[in-house]
Design a protein around this motif. Sequence first.
Motif, mmCIF file in Angstrom:
data_model
loop_
_atom_site.group_PDB
_atom_site.id
_atom_site.type_symbol
_atom_site.label_atom_id
_atom_site.label_comp_id
_atom_site.label_asym_id
_atom_site.label_seq_id
_atom_site.Cartn_x
_atom_site.Cartn_y
_atom_site.Cartn_z
ATOM 1 N N VAL A 141 0.549 -1.380 0.193
ATOM 2 C CA VAL A 141 0.185 -0.184 0.013
ATOM 3 C C VAL A 141 0.797 1.033 -0.088
ATOM 4 O O VAL A 141 0.505 2.776 -0.915
ATOM 5 C CB VAL A 141 -0.979 0.055 1.626
ATOM 6 C CG1 VAL A 141 -1.716 1.434 1.468
ATOM 7 C CG2 VAL A 141 -2.034 -0.998 1.321
ATOM 8 N N ARG A 142 2.051 1.084 0.901
ATOM 9 C CA ARG A 142 2.449 2.387 0.946
ATOM 10 C C ARG A 142 3.941 1.903 -0.368
ATOM 11 O O ARG A 142 3.978 3.641 -0.922
ATOM 12 C CB ARG A 142 3.788 2.195 2.239
ATOM 13 C CG ARG A 142 3.404 2.051 3.092
ATOM 14 C CD ARG A 142 4.711 1.740 4.770
ATOM 15 N NE ARG A 142 3.545 2.095 5.752
ATOM 16 C CZ ARG A 142 4.265 1.748 6.789
ATOM 17 N NH1 ARG A 142 4.922 1.030 6.884
ATOM 18 N NH2 ARG A 142 3.741 1.617 8.089
ATOM 19 N N ALA A 143 3.943 1.395 -1.084
ATOM 20 C CA ALA A 143 4.727 1.979 -2.692
ATOM 21 C C ALA A 143 3.990 0.682 -3.389
ATOM 22 O O ALA A 143 4.613 0.057 -3.763
ATOM 23 C CB ALA A 143 6.310 1.404 -1.856
ATOM 24 N N PRO A 144 3.108 1.603 -3.855
ATOM 25 C CA PRO A 144 2.094 0.669 -4.801
ATOM 26 C C PRO A 144 3.360 0.793 -6.851
ATOM 27 O O PRO A 144 2.786 -0.293 -7.594
ATOM 28 C CB PRO A 144 0.533 1.372 -4.786
ATOM 29 C CG PRO A 144 0.859 2.914 -4.213
ATOM 30 C CD PRO A 144 2.649 2.511 -3.918
ATOM 31 N N GLY A 145 3.741 1.445 -6.286
ATOM 32 C CA GLY A 145 4.861 1.535 -7.830
ATOM 33 C C GLY A 145 5.238 0.180 -8.242
ATOM 34 O O GLY A 145 6.066 -0.229 -9.161
ATOM 35 N N VAL A 146 6.209 -0.124 -6.628
ATOM 36 C CA VAL A 146 6.916 -0.652 -7.019
ATOM 37 C C VAL A 146 6.437 -2.380 -6.923
ATOM 38 O O VAL A 146 6.930 -3.227 -7.307
ATOM 39 C CB VAL A 146 7.837 -1.230 -6.267
ATOM 40 C CG1 VAL A 146 9.026 0.849 -6.395
ATOM 41 C CG2 VAL A 146 7.777 -1.696 -4.563
ATOM 42 N N ALA A 147 5.342 -2.272 -6.629
ATOM 43 C CA ALA A 147 4.351 -4.085 -6.219
ATOM 44 C C ALA A 147 4.059 -4.539 -8.341
ATOM 45 O O ALA A 147 3.901 -3.451 -8.798
ATOM 46 C CB ALA A 147 3.222 -3.117 -5.811
ATOM 47 N N LEU A 148 4.214 -6.070 -7.843
ATOM 48 C CA LEU A 148 4.125 -6.198 -8.911
ATOM 49 C C LEU A 148 2.601 -6.455 -9.158
ATOM 50 O O LEU A 148 2.386 -6.925 -8.728
ATOM 51 C CB LEU A 148 4.335 -7.652 -9.442
ATOM 52 C CG LEU A 148 5.949 -7.579 -9.504
ATOM 53 C CD1 LEU A 148 6.706 -8.918 -8.876
ATOM 54 C CD2 LEU A 148 6.993 -6.225 -10.746
ATOM 55 N N THR A 149 1.513 -6.672 -10.243
ATOM 56 C CA THR A 149 0.333 -6.590 -10.798
ATOM 57 C C THR A 149 0.610 -8.873 -10.525
ATOM 58 O O THR A 149 1.834 -9.314 -10.713
ATOM 59 C CB THR A 149 0.199 -6.541 -12.146
ATOM 60 O OG1 THR A 149 0.670 -7.392 -12.726
ATOM 61 C CG2 THR A 149 0.148 -5.008 -12.571
ATOM 62 N N THR A 181 6.463 -6.906 -23.340
ATOM 63 C CA THR A 181 5.932 -5.705 -22.350
ATOM 64 C C THR A 181 5.665 -5.427 -20.943
ATOM 65 O O THR A 181 6.468 -4.903 -19.674
ATOM 66 C CB THR A 181 4.556 -5.311 -22.808
ATOM 67 O OG1 THR A 181 4.734 -5.242 -23.812
ATOM 68 C CG2 THR A 181 3.655 -3.997 -21.862
ATOM 69 N N HIS A 182 5.564 -7.147 -20.200
ATOM 70 C CA HIS A 182 5.498 -7.438 -18.525
ATOM 71 C C HIS A 182 6.910 -7.453 -18.330
ATOM 72 O O HIS A 182 6.735 -6.961 -17.213
ATOM 73 C CB HIS A 182 4.765 -8.727 -18.850
ATOM 74 C CG HIS A 182 3.166 -9.075 -18.744
ATOM 75 N ND1 HIS A 182 2.567 -7.788 -17.868
ATOM 76 C CD2 HIS A 182 2.726 -9.581 -19.526
ATOM 77 C CE1 HIS A 182 1.821 -7.803 -18.309
ATOM 78 N NE2 HIS A 182 0.971 -8.922 -19.088
ATOM 79 N N LEU A 183 7.900 -8.406 -18.749
ATOM 80 C CA LEU A 183 9.290 -8.453 -18.477
ATOM 81 C C LEU A 183 9.396 -6.900 -18.821
ATOM 82 O O LEU A 183 10.171 -6.207 -17.891
ATOM 83 C CB LEU A 183 10.029 -8.933 -19.425
ATOM 84 C CG LEU A 183 9.398 -10.403 -19.301
ATOM 85 C CD1 LEU A 183 10.098 -11.051 -20.659
ATOM 86 C CD2 LEU A 183 10.488 -10.819 -17.786
ATOM 87 N N VAL A 184 9.500 -5.797 -19.206
ATOM 88 C CA VAL A 184 10.401 -4.438 -19.220
ATOM 89 C C VAL A 184 8.992 -3.640 -17.824
ATOM 90 O O VAL A 184 9.891 -3.382 -17.238
ATOM 91 C CB VAL A 184 8.939 -3.719 -20.305
ATOM 92 C CG1 VAL A 184 9.743 -2.095 -20.409
ATOM 93 C CG2 VAL A 184 10.278 -3.966 -21.676
ATOM 94 N N HIS A 185 8.181 -3.853 -18.016
ATOM 95 C CA HIS A 185 7.357 -3.277 -16.899
ATOM 96 C C HIS A 185 8.416 -3.544 -15.379
ATOM 97 O O HIS A 185 8.420 -2.961 -14.673
ATOM 98 C CB HIS A 185 6.151 -3.300 -16.474
ATOM 99 C CG HIS A 185 5.450 -2.780 -17.068
ATOM 100 N ND1 HIS A 185 4.384 -3.615 -17.846
ATOM 101 C CD2 HIS A 185 5.475 -1.992 -18.581
ATOM 102 C CE1 HIS A 185 3.524 -2.639 -18.872
ATOM 103 N NE2 HIS A 185 4.557 -1.438 -19.840
ATOM 104 N N GLY A 188 11.146 -2.514 -14.677
ATOM 105 C CA GLY A 188 11.256 -0.669 -13.796
ATOM 106 C C GLY A 188 10.902 -0.859 -12.848
ATOM 107 O O GLY A 188 11.551 0.138 -11.824
ATOM 108 N N LYS A 189 9.927 -1.487 -12.666
ATOM 109 C CA LYS A 189 9.549 -2.095 -10.829
ATOM 110 C C LYS A 189 10.877 -2.128 -9.843
ATOM 111 O O LYS A 189 11.005 -1.410 -9.443
ATOM 112 C CB LYS A 189 8.518 -2.616 -10.839
ATOM 113 C CG LYS A 189 7.039 -1.956 -11.254
ATOM 114 C CD LYS A 189 6.269 -3.139 -11.434
ATOM 115 C CE LYS A 189 4.511 -1.800 -11.759
ATOM 116 N NZ LYS A 189 3.550 -3.098 -11.711
ATOM 117 N N LEU A 190 11.504 -3.333 -10.462
ATOM 118 C CA LEU A 190 12.024 -4.224 -9.851
ATOM 119 C C LEU A 190 13.789 -3.075 -9.684
ATOM 120 O O LEU A 190 15.002 -3.901 -9.079
ATOM 121 C CB LEU A 190 12.205 -5.460 -10.195
ATOM 122 C CG LEU A 190 11.997 -6.377 -9.362
ATOM 123 C CD1 LEU A 190 11.766 -7.624 -9.957
ATOM 124 C CD2 LEU A 190 11.172 -6.009 -8.017
ATOM 125 N N GLY A 191 14.051 -2.016 -10.529
ATOM 126 C CA GLY A 191 15.576 -1.747 -11.418
ATOM 127 C C GLY A 191 17.054 -1.968 -11.735
ATOM 128 O O GLY A 191 17.165 -2.223 -10.979
#
Length: 210
Positions: A141-149, A181-185, A188-191
Motif C-alpha cells: 500500500v505504501r509503495a504501489p509503484g513497485v508492487a507487481l501485478t 512488455t510485462h518484463l519491461v515493466h 522498471g519496478k525492480l530497477g
Amino acid sequence: MSRPVRLLLADDHPVVRAGLRALLSTEPDLTVVAEAATAQEAVAVCAREPVDVVLMDLQFGSGMTGVEATAAIVARPDAPRVLVLTTYDTEADILAAVEAGATGYLLKDAPPEELTAAVRAAAAGRSALAPAVAHRLIDRVRAPGVALTPRESEVLRLVADGLSNQQISRRLHLSQATVKTHLVHIYGKLGVDSRTAAVAAARQRGLIRR
C-alpha cells in the motif's frame, strides 16, 4: 457461537493434519469435523458437510491449488470462512489468496495461541493475518509503484522456472510482445536490466518464492 466452531483441515501432509488436530482438540470451542488431503476433496467436503472454518494449505502437489479451492469454496451460498495456513509468505501468494476470498493468512510456524485466535476470528468473520503478512500488505500500500501485478508475478515466476518468452506466451496464452512488455515493466519496478537480476531481486524482496 454457542456450539463449537466446526473445522476442516485441508493439507496434503498427514503429519501436519495430525498435529493440527491434536492442537485444536485441546480447545473446547473448536472441533475438527473433517480432513482433506487434496484441494478438490476440500471443495467436495464443504459442499456436503456443515463447516465453519477451513484451514487451507496453498500447495497440494498436482491438481487444484489451495487458492483455486478457496475461490470455489467461498463462491457457494453460506460458505465457510477460509483461513490459509502455509509456509509461503510471498506477496504473490498472499495477494492471490486474499483475492480468492481468504479471510485470513497464517504461516505454519505461528504459535499455537496465534493459530487458535485466528480460527476464532475467522469464525466470527474477522480478518486474521500473520505479522509478516500484514507487513507485506502494508508495504504494498505504501509503495504501489513497485508492487507487481498478479500477471507480472505470474510471468516472473515462470521466468524463475527457466521458461523462455515463447514458452511463457504459450503457457499464459499471451503474445510474445505482451510477455516482453510485462518484463519491461517488471525490470522498471525492480530497477534491474536482466531476467536473472529480476528473479534475484524479486526473491530478495519476497515477491516470489525462493
